[in-house]
Design an enzyme around this catalytic site. Sequence first.
Site, PDB file in Angstrom:
ATOM      1  N   HIS A 169       0.836  -1.210   0.000  1.00  0.00           N
ATOM      2  CA  HIS A 169       0.000   0.000   0.000  1.00  0.00           C
ATOM      3  C   HIS A 169       0.869   1.257   0.000  1.00  0.00           C
ATOM      4  CE1 HIS A 169      -3.348   2.699   1.133  1.00  0.00           C
ATOM      5  NE2 HIS A 169      -2.451   3.284   1.915  1.00  0.00           N
ATOM      6  N   GLU A 170       1.887   1.284   0.837  1.00  0.00           N
ATOM      7  CA  GLU A 170       2.753   2.468   0.900  1.00  0.00           C
ATOM      8  C   GLU A 170       3.534   2.657  -0.399  1.00  0.00           C
ATOM      9  OE1 GLU A 170       2.190   4.556   3.058  1.00  0.00           O
ATOM     10  OE2 GLU A 170       1.043   3.276   4.416  1.00  0.00           O
ATOM     11  N   HIS A 209       3.002   9.070  -6.793  1.00  0.00           N
ATOM     12  CA  HIS A 209       3.892  10.227  -6.877  1.00  0.00           C
ATOM     13  C   HIS A 209       4.730  10.182  -8.153  1.00  0.00           C
ATOM     14  CE1 HIS A 209       7.427  12.773  -5.540  1.00  0.00           C
ATOM     15  NE2 HIS A 209       6.405  13.560  -5.323  1.00  0.00           N
ATOM     16  N   HIS A 240       1.553   4.526  -2.901  1.00  0.00           N
ATOM     17  CA  HIS A 240       1.673   5.986  -2.835  1.00  0.00           C
ATOM     18  C   HIS A 240       2.908   6.469  -3.595  1.00  0.00           C
ATOM     19  CE1 HIS A 240      -1.693   6.626  -0.262  1.00  0.00           C
ATOM     20  NE2 HIS A 240      -1.196   5.962   0.765  1.00  0.00           N
TER      21      HIS A 240
END
Length: 228
Positions: free
Chosen positions: A96-97, A104, A100
């Site tokens: 999940h991280e 980006h 991100h």
Amino acid sequence: MMGYYIIGGAVFLLSMFVSNKLKSKFKKYSQIHLKNGMSGAEIAQKMLDDNGITDVKVISVKGQLTDHYNPSNKTVNLSEVVYSERNAAAAAVAAHEVGHAIQHATAYSWIGMRSKLVPVVSIASKYSQYVIMGGLALAAASAFGSTVLLIGIIMYAVGTLFAFVTLPVEYDASNRALAWLENENMLTQEEHAGAKDALKWAARTYLVAAIGSLATLLYFISIFLRRR
């Protein structure tokens, strides 16, 4: 102000329910050890590599549920448990991280909007309720109080907007994570089901926060309209 306390109490109870449910889910899926034997850190690094991202580092940070992606220094920060553990919960959080980080890297529009709101929200969220309370106190004595109240409501609305902009960012990161885990056959069927369920409850914490913020905003607006 009774309505404010009722809304606050209801949101608090719902938040506690979702938070406790999330903790129990992560505890449950922490017991499902990955057949591939990979740690959260290794999964995060592989997902970065598979997406051609070479300028982001995976690092370990202290604390529980402290996992996050920092776009300013391009780091995927995983809590010590997620970083080193080899289970379905760790795999879900790590992927999940990285989701991100991919947002980006690909200039995902919602995360760009969210980043632009951060400086404004940091100030508005800190002082909005003080301004609103001050406006309510002054409104009884002068028309100036209504203006102060409106300013406070606008400041609070910025925080509410931020909460709703956060939703597609979080849901998209989870969708990216789950798609990669499935497409790359990183998890067994049982492991993937656990990761999906864990991320579902994690996303609900943001949903509850957004709904609570909107309900409070509408309450403040109703007070303003009654005082006009």
